[in-house]
Design a protein around this motif. Structure first.
Motif, PDB file in Angstrom:
ATOM      1  N   ALA A  12      -2.257  19.841  -8.823  1.00 42.30           N
ATOM      2  CA  ALA A  12      -2.032  18.699  -9.020  1.00 42.30           C
ATOM      3  C   ALA A  12      -3.449  18.154  -9.939  1.00 42.30           C
ATOM      4  N   GLU A  13      -4.549  18.202  -9.289  1.00 41.13           N
ATOM      5  CA  GLU A  13      -5.907  17.579  -9.824  1.00 41.13           C
ATOM      6  C   GLU A  13      -6.037  18.239 -11.078  1.00 41.13           C
ATOM      7  N   ILE A  14      -6.079  19.540 -11.315  1.00 39.49           N
ATOM      8  CA  ILE A  14      -5.954  20.099 -12.583  1.00 39.49           C
ATOM      9  C   ILE A  14      -5.282  19.637 -13.458  1.00 39.49           C
ATOM     10  N   ASP A  15      -4.087  19.480 -13.370  1.00 40.93           N
ATOM     11  CA  ASP A  15      -2.870  18.822 -13.993  1.00 40.93           C
ATOM     12  C   ASP A  15      -3.228  17.443 -14.866  1.00 40.93           C
ATOM     13  N   ALA A  16      -3.804  16.477 -13.598  1.00 41.57           N
ATOM     14  CA  ALA A  16      -4.124  15.391 -13.998  1.00 41.57           C
ATOM     15  C   ALA A  16      -5.331  15.178 -14.957  1.00 41.57           C
ATOM     16  N   GLN A  17      -6.424  16.339 -14.810  1.00 39.32           N
ATOM     17  CA  GLN A  17      -7.479  16.134 -15.611  1.00 39.32           C
ATOM     18  C   GLN A  17      -6.880  16.666 -16.872  1.00 39.32           C
ATOM     19  N   VAL A  18      -6.024  17.514 -17.028  1.00 36.11           N
ATOM     20  CA  VAL A  18      -5.739  18.264 -18.289  1.00 36.11           C
ATOM     21  C   VAL A  18      -4.910  16.794 -19.030  1.00 36.11           C
ATOM     22  N   GLY A  19      -4.100  16.198 -18.083  1.00 41.34           N
ATOM     23  CA  GLY A  19      -3.202  15.126 -18.974  1.00 41.34           C
ATOM     24  C   GLY A  19      -4.624  13.935 -19.469  1.00 41.34           C
ATOM     25  N   GLU A  20      -5.469  13.656 -18.676  1.00 41.14           N
ATOM     26  CA  GLU A  20      -6.398  12.620 -19.191  1.00 41.14           C
ATOM     27  C   GLU A  20      -7.219  13.107 -20.078  1.00 41.14           C
ATOM     28  N   ARG A  21      -7.517  14.490 -20.342  1.00 43.70           N
ATOM     29  CA  ARG A  21      -8.315  14.928 -21.484  1.00 43.70           C
ATOM     30  C   ARG A  21      -7.540  14.837 -22.596  1.00 43.70           C
ATOM     31  N   LEU A  22      -6.050  15.298 -22.615  1.00 41.67           N
ATOM     32  CA  LEU A  22      -5.170  15.203 -23.832  1.00 41.67           C
ATOM     33  C   LEU A  22      -5.191  13.807 -24.239  1.00 41.67           C
ATOM     34  N   LYS A  23      -5.205  13.008 -23.450  1.00 42.82           N
ATOM     35  CA  LYS A  23      -4.923  11.508 -24.054  1.00 42.82           C
ATOM     36  C   LYS A  23      -6.125  11.272 -24.729  1.00 42.82           C
ATOM     37  N   ARG A  24      -7.122  11.602 -24.545  1.00 43.92           N
ATOM     38  CA  ARG A  24      -8.574  11.232 -25.254  1.00 43.92           C
ATOM     39  C   ARG A  24      -8.434  11.982 -26.589  1.00 43.92           C
ATOM     40  N   VAL A  25      -7.990  13.303 -26.548  1.00 42.55           N
ATOM     41  CA  VAL A  25      -7.917  14.218 -27.650  1.00 42.55           C
ATOM     42  C   VAL A  25      -6.888  13.461 -28.499  1.00 42.55           C
ATOM     43  N   ALA A  26      -5.671  12.893 -28.215  1.00 46.62           N
ATOM     44  CA  ALA A  26      -4.699  12.279 -29.228  1.00 46.62           C
ATOM     45  C   ALA A  26      -5.374  11.168 -29.741  1.00 46.62           C
ATOM     46  N   ARG A  27      -6.235  10.436 -29.290  1.00 46.96           N
ATOM     47  CA  ARG A  27      -6.953   9.300 -30.184  1.00 46.96           C
ATOM     48  C   ARG A  27      -7.302   9.750 -31.406  1.00 46.96           C
ATOM     49  N   ASN A  28      -7.874  10.687 -31.696  1.00 44.43           N
ATOM     50  CA  ASN A  28      -8.412  11.145 -32.906  1.00 44.43           C
ATOM     51  C   ASN A  28      -7.792  12.385 -33.198  1.00 44.43           C
ATOM     52  N   ALA A  29      -6.666  12.938 -32.758  1.00 44.38           N
ATOM     53  CA  ALA A  29      -6.268  14.173 -33.211  1.00 44.38           C
ATOM     54  C   ALA A  29      -5.748  14.250 -34.497  1.00 44.38           C
ATOM     55  N   LYS A  30      -6.025  15.101 -35.349  1.00 44.95           N
ATOM     56  CA  LYS A  30      -5.531  15.260 -36.758  1.00 44.95           C
ATOM     57  C   LYS A  30      -4.410  16.352 -36.993  1.00 44.95           C
ATOM     58  N   ILE A  31      -3.076  15.863 -37.071  1.00 46.12           N
ATOM     59  CA  ILE A  31      -2.012  16.757 -37.033  1.00 46.12           C
ATOM     60  C   ILE A  31      -1.220  16.431 -38.087  1.00 46.12           C
ATOM     61  N   GLN A  32      -0.908  17.592 -38.893  1.00 47.09           N
ATOM     62  CA  GLN A  32      -0.082  17.488 -40.035  1.00 47.09           C
ATOM     63  C   GLN A  32       1.232  16.574 -39.928  1.00 47.09           C
ATOM     64  N   GLY A  33       1.417  15.781 -40.878  1.00 43.99           N
ATOM     65  CA  GLY A  33       2.518  14.916 -40.740  1.00 43.99           C
ATOM     66  C   GLY A  33       2.328  13.589 -39.907  1.00 43.99           C
ATOM     67  N   PHE A  34       1.315  13.578 -39.418  1.00 48.06           N
ATOM     68  CA  PHE A  34       1.025  12.214 -38.387  1.00 48.06           C
ATOM     69  C   PHE A  34      -0.148  11.603 -39.044  1.00 48.06           C
TER      70      PHE A  34
END
Length: 435
Positions: A22-44
């Protein structure tokens, strides 16, 4: 976090750690949120991609990063709590945890530092070489300095030992020229062993302009394998015979050696000072080597294999850089680890022993000792104050003098405990000059 420690051998340990997923999943989720702020994905537009799309693109990478960090943090926290000193690098591996989605398990296998108990030095004889610098040694050094400034003057007589000759030569074996067997305007000094004895004997007695053939036998162990053990005939032409002329020990000579006013006595005093400094350095090196060997002799120690392997790697890299600095191509050159094994074991053992001695007996280098060492280095330069400034301009530059002072402290400590046997040493032997 659950921890289980196993002892596999005297120095090897295995630690198994269980982390809540659960702790690992929570940290993965938090980091993905940070990545999402600047993520460059084709079509978006940047930062506008849905989290599911972000997770599809970055989820595996982020989870791997988080797991790596968690494994490292958990491991060093666990060994800290167990008061273990890890030697080298641990080997991590996941533990099969099939069916359990609530936890992540991994194991780390590693070595610990051995307990070092330095043996009894009281009954150990340690040889301490001693050598005296007298006027005779100063005279010898003056002669060496004169020879280094030798000038050659052309003479019209037969070449003799000590003369410099300039020659042309062509060599053949069974009438056939061979590689490296010929040269033009080749200079060498007779009597210094620069050429094979037969060759020098043939040139001795020749005059400028004279040509003759000389038979030369190559030794069986000659470095040139294609000619080793064979006989060659060299046609030699002497183009110049020059007699050695050494400078007189006078004011001009003193000025050449940096004595501004040409005072010969000042020059001799400066030479004596330099010779004494070099003598002291070489004597200290010999004593240090004897002390280190004594410590190895009296101390039984099991070495962590990981530390030895790391040291082997360092020695190989050092050898590689050394050969490259000499212009050799080492890209495909083999460096068998076994050639460095013994040296690596010695260095690791001494490192562990010295560390224990320093800590147990407060032998750390003191600032005033380091300063004295640097002052001694600087004294041999024309502007010693600039050398001192250079050392103190960066903490990294102090590491060398500090390490040397620490070793000197260890040497003095060991000598104070052992039975020191002074052994007179001839000056020429100390300097490696038996001529």
């Amino acid at each position: 976090m659950q921890v289980q420690l196993e002892t596999l051998s005297t120095l090897e340990r295995r630690i198994s750690i269980t982390l809540p997923m659960a702790e690992i999943d929570a940290q993965v989720g938090e980091r993905l949120k940070r990545v999402a702020r600047n993520a460059k994905i084709q079509g978006f537009r940047p930062g506008k991609a849905p989290m599911k799309i972000v997770e599809m693109n970055y989820g595996a990478q982020v989870r791997e990063e988080v797991l790596g960090e968690q494994v490292q943090q958990a491991f060093y926290k666990a060994v800290g709590e167990e008061k273990l000193r890890v030697a080298g690098y641990p080997r991590f591996e996941p533990v099969n945890n099939e069916g359990d989605k609530e936890t992540f398990k991994f194991a780390a296998t590693f070595e610990v530092y051995p307990e070092v108990k330095v043996g009894d030095l009281a009954g150990k004889d340690i040889e301490k070489p001693v050598a005296e610098v007298t006027e005779a040694e100063v005279d010898k050094t003056v002669d060496i300095l004169r020879k280094q400034r030798t000038r050659y003057s052309r003479v019209e007589r037969e070449a003799a030992s000590g003369d410099r000759v300039i020659i042309d030569f062509k060599g053949t074996i069974d009438g056939v020229p061979f590689e490296g067997g010929s040269a033009e305007n080749f200079p060498f000094v007779l009597g210094q062993g620069q050429m094979l004895a037969d060759f020098e004997t043939g040139v001795t007695g020749m005059k400028e302009g004279e040509t003759k053939s000389v038979e030369v036998s190559f030794p069986e162990d000659y470095h040139g394998k294609e000619v080793a053990g064979k006989k060659a005939v060299f046609e030699i032409t002497v183009k110049n015979v020059a007699e050695a002329q050494l400078p007189e020990v006078d004011a001009d000579f003193a000025k050449m050696l940096g004595i501004a006013d040409g005072d010969v006595e000042k020059m001799r005093a400066e030479i004596r000072k330099n010779v004494e400094r070099e003598s002291k350095r070489r004597l200290s090196a010999r004593v240090k080597e004897n002390v280190m060997q004594a410590l190895l002799d009296v101390t039984e120690i099991e070495l962590p294999k990981s530390l030895v392997q790391l040291e082997v790697g360092r020695l190989i890299e050092q050898a590689r850089r050394d050969l490259e600095s000499r212009g050799m191509k080492v890209q495909d050159m083999p460096f068998p680890p076994e050639l460095f094994q013994q040296q690596a074991e010695r260095r690791v053992a001494l490192g562990l022993i010295l560390s224990e001695l320093v800590e147990a007996n407060q032998l750390e280098a003191k600032p005033e000792q380091v300063k004295a060492m640097i002052d001694e280095f600087a004294d041999s330069y024309e502007q010693p104050e600039e050398v001192v400034k250079w050392y103190y301009a960066s903490p990294d530059r102090l590491e060398g003098p500090t390490s040397m002072v620490l070793e000197d402290n260890v040497v003095e400590f060991v000598l104070s405990k052992a039975n020191v046997v002074e052994k007179p040493l001839a000056f020429d032997e100390l300097m490696g000059n038996n001529a």
